[in-house]
Design a protein around this motif. Structure first.
Motif, PDB file in Angstrom:
ATOM      1  N   ILE A  44      -2.150  -4.756 -11.990  1.00 10.87           N
ATOM      2  CA  ILE A  44      -1.949  -3.387 -11.508  1.00 10.87           C
ATOM      3  C   ILE A  44      -2.739  -2.400 -12.366  1.00 10.87           C
ATOM      4  O   ILE A  44      -3.249  -1.390 -11.862  1.00 10.87           O
ATOM      5  CB  ILE A  44      -0.442  -3.022 -11.480  1.00 10.87           C
ATOM      6  CG1 ILE A  44      -0.229  -1.660 -10.811  1.00 10.87           C
ATOM      7  CG2 ILE A  44       0.148  -3.045 -12.867  1.00 10.87           C
ATOM      8  CD1 ILE A  44      -0.662  -1.607  -9.366  1.00 10.87           C
TER       9      ILE A  44
ATOM     10  N   TRP B 185      -6.223  -2.453 -11.038  1.00 10.91           N
ATOM     11  CA  TRP B 185      -6.259  -1.760  -9.753  1.00 10.91           C
ATOM     12  C   TRP B 185      -6.272  -0.251  -9.960  1.00 10.91           C
ATOM     13  O   TRP B 185      -7.039   0.469  -9.327  1.00 10.91           O
ATOM     14  CB  TRP B 185      -5.052  -2.187  -8.919  1.00 10.91           C
ATOM     15  CG  TRP B 185      -5.033  -1.665  -7.525  1.00 10.91           C
ATOM     16  CD1 TRP B 185      -5.564  -2.244  -6.404  1.00 10.91           C
ATOM     17  CD2 TRP B 185      -4.440  -0.422  -7.085  1.00 10.91           C
ATOM     18  NE1 TRP B 185      -5.338  -1.455  -5.303  1.00 10.91           N
ATOM     19  CE2 TRP B 185      -4.657  -0.338  -5.689  1.00 10.91           C
ATOM     20  CE3 TRP B 185      -3.760   0.585  -7.727  1.00 10.91           C
ATOM     21  CZ2 TRP B 185      -4.208   0.743  -4.940  1.00 10.91           C
ATOM     22  CZ3 TRP B 185      -3.307   1.675  -6.978  1.00 10.91           C
ATOM     23  CH2 TRP B 185      -3.532   1.739  -5.609  1.00 10.91           C
ATOM     24  N   VAL B 186      -5.434   0.245 -10.852  1.00  9.75           N
ATOM     25  CA  VAL B 186      -5.362   1.682 -11.132  1.00  9.75           C
ATOM     26  C   VAL B 186      -6.648   2.170 -11.786  1.00  9.75           C
ATOM     27  O   VAL B 186      -7.173   3.241 -11.434  1.00  9.75           O
ATOM     28  CB  VAL B 186      -4.145   2.003 -12.025  1.00  9.75           C
ATOM     29  CG1 VAL B 186      -4.209   3.440 -12.521  1.00  9.75           C
ATOM     30  CG2 VAL B 186      -2.847   1.768 -11.269  1.00  9.75           C
TER      31      VAL B 186
ATOM     32  N   ARG C 165       4.477  -1.905 -11.761  1.00  5.27           N
ATOM     33  CA  ARG C 165       3.955  -2.325 -13.071  1.00  5.27           C
ATOM     34  C   ARG C 165       5.081  -2.926 -13.922  1.00  5.27           C
ATOM     35  O   ARG C 165       4.891  -3.954 -14.590  1.00  5.27           O
ATOM     36  CB  ARG C 165       3.322  -1.153 -13.805  1.00  5.27           C
ATOM     37  CG  ARG C 165       2.813  -1.529 -15.202  1.00  5.27           C
ATOM     38  CD  ARG C 165       2.289  -0.348 -15.979  1.00  5.27           C
ATOM     39  NE  ARG C 165       0.980   0.056 -15.501  1.00  5.27           N
ATOM     40  CZ  ARG C 165       0.734   1.203 -14.883  1.00  5.27           C
ATOM     41  NH1 ARG C 165       1.736   2.060 -14.648  1.00  5.27           N
ATOM     42  NH2 ARG C 165      -0.485   1.505 -14.489  1.00  5.27           N
TER      43      ARG C 165
ATOM     44  N   PHE D 240      -5.666  -6.828  -5.049  1.00  4.87           N
ATOM     45  CA  PHE D 240      -4.624  -6.329  -4.151  1.00  4.87           C
ATOM     46  C   PHE D 240      -4.125  -7.452  -3.250  1.00  4.87           C
ATOM     47  O   PHE D 240      -2.916  -7.603  -3.037  1.00  4.87           O
ATOM     48  CB  PHE D 240      -5.161  -5.179  -3.312  1.00  4.87           C
ATOM     49  CG  PHE D 240      -4.142  -4.549  -2.410  1.00  4.87           C
ATOM     50  CD1 PHE D 240      -3.386  -3.470  -2.841  1.00  4.87           C
ATOM     51  CD2 PHE D 240      -3.928  -5.029  -1.125  1.00  4.87           C
ATOM     52  CE1 PHE D 240      -2.435  -2.887  -2.020  1.00  4.87           C
ATOM     53  CE2 PHE D 240      -2.982  -4.462  -0.293  1.00  4.87           C
ATOM     54  CZ  PHE D 240      -2.229  -3.382  -0.741  1.00  4.87           C
TER      55      PHE D 240
ATOM     56  N   ILE E 169       3.898   2.959  -8.400  1.00  5.45           N
ATOM     57  CA  ILE E 169       2.987   2.243  -9.291  1.00  5.45           C
ATOM     58  C   ILE E 169       3.702   1.855 -10.577  1.00  5.45           C
ATOM     59  O   ILE E 169       3.601   0.720 -11.057  1.00  5.45           O
ATOM     60  CB  ILE E 169       1.744   3.108  -9.596  1.00  5.45           C
ATOM     61  CG1 ILE E 169       0.910   3.305  -8.327  1.00  5.45           C
ATOM     62  CG2 ILE E 169       0.899   2.475 -10.700  1.00  5.45           C
ATOM     63  CD1 ILE E 169      -0.271   4.241  -8.514  1.00  5.45           C
TER      64      ILE E 169
ATOM     65  N   LEU F 175       2.246   1.703  -3.642  1.00  3.92           N
ATOM     66  CA  LEU F 175       1.217   2.131  -4.585  1.00  3.92           C
ATOM     67  C   LEU F 175       0.679   3.523  -4.277  1.00  3.92           C
ATOM     68  O   LEU F 175      -0.081   4.071  -5.073  1.00  3.92           O
ATOM     69  CB  LEU F 175       0.069   1.124  -4.606  1.00  3.92           C
ATOM     70  CG  LEU F 175       0.434  -0.289  -5.068  1.00  3.92           C
ATOM     71  CD1 LEU F 175      -0.810  -1.168  -5.162  1.00  3.92           C
ATOM     72  CD2 LEU F 175       1.175  -0.266  -6.398  1.00  3.92           C
TER      73      LEU F 175
ATOM     74  N   LYS G 121       0.822  -1.213   0.000  1.00  6.15           N
ATOM     75  CA  LYS G 121       0.000   0.000   0.000  1.00  6.15           C
ATOM     76  C   LYS G 121       0.853   1.259   0.000  1.00  6.15           C
ATOM     77  O   LYS G 121       0.452   2.285  -0.561  1.00  6.15           O
ATOM     78  CB  LYS G 121      -0.950  -0.002   1.205  1.00  6.15           C
ATOM     79  CG  LYS G 121      -0.267   0.057   2.557  1.00  6.15           C
ATOM     80  CD  LYS G 121      -1.290   0.042   3.682  1.00  6.15           C
ATOM     81  CE  LYS G 121      -0.622   0.121   5.047  1.00  6.15           C
ATOM     82  NZ  LYS G 121      -1.619   0.106   6.148  1.00  6.15           N
TER      83      LYS G 121
END
Length: 243
Positions: free
Chosen positions: A142, A145-146, A130, A216, A126, A120, A117
């Motif tokens: 990822i 998630w983004v 990635r 996650f 990030i 990110l 966490k």
């Protein structure tokens, strides 16, 4: 100066940071700066661990690490001191205008103990994660998630735009025919599909919440520890000047 005694009581909850000069006050809340501080391992053994001088601080981990609820030490001034303190809410507000600055501060404190966490929370983190996932043929996770985070962050968008964004996420990452399909339980996907195509007028902001948490969890469990041992992770920390 101050003396630090370790404690393990539920009463010792860390709430802030402090800085100190030498004007006669001490604090048991959070971080402190002072003229001199001596840390001891226990109250009974009185073993010295170190000292703190003017401009130094203590208790900073309580500001960034939500997993540490109890303080591990009591700080006692050994001479006249002024301690300047900042609580967690004020600290967060101070950095609220720039998430990257707050994230970098947290990473500098946590270093190797940083969790996914924390990585990110930084835009470069990030990108770094990635890069690592793409090398492991798992970059879709990822990106999903983004995409969901951006969907949630733009809750003020109109209904049509939210529907369009939500359907794009589903088609790209969730549908059976998706080129970048992520690994999610069938029941979770069916629930999202029903919300999107069930004729409802609204698109809830938590539409993908369960799916995002699941991805996650999988990344944290299956990929993160390998990432922290990789050259990609070291390169990211190197760019921040941490390693």
């Amino acid at each position: 100066g101050v003396r630090v005694d370790t404690i393990a009581s539920a009463e010792n909850e860390a709430n802030g940071n402090g800085t100190g000069t030498d004007d006669g006050k001490s604090s048991n809340e959070g971080n402190g700066y002072g003229d001199e501080a001596t840390a001891v391992s226990t109250v009974t053994t009185n073993t010295a661990l170190g000292s703190l001088g003017p401009g130094q601080y203590f208790g900073e981990m309580s500001l960034v690490n939500s997993d540490s609820h109890l303080r591990s030490a009591t700080v006692t001034s050994t001479q006249k001191s002024i301690l300047l303190s900042i609580d967690k809410a004020s600290f967060q507000k101070l950095f609220s205008c720039n998430n990257n600055i707050l994230a970098e501060f947290e990473l500098r404190l946590l270093k190797d103990s940083a969790k996914l966490k924390h990585i990110l929370a930084h835009s470069l983190g990030i990108a770094s994660f990635r890069e690592f996932l793409e090398a492991e043929h798992a970059g879709e996770n990822i990106d999903f998630w983004v995409a969901v985070k951006e969907f949630q962050d733009n809750e003020e968008d109109g209904l049509d735009k939210r529907k369009e964004r939500a359907k794009h996420i589903f088609v790209t990452f969730c549908a059976n025919y998706a080129d970048r399909q992520v690994n999610l339980p069938h029941t979770m996907l069916a629930k999202i599909d029903a919300s999107l195509h069930g004729g409802t007028e609204s698109i809830p902001s938590d539409l993908f919440d369960a799916a995002r948490h699941e991805i996650f969890r999988l990344l944290e469990k299956d990929k993160f520890e390998r990432y922290k041992k990789s050259s990609t992770f070291k390169s990211f920390f190197g760019r921040l000047g941490i390693l």
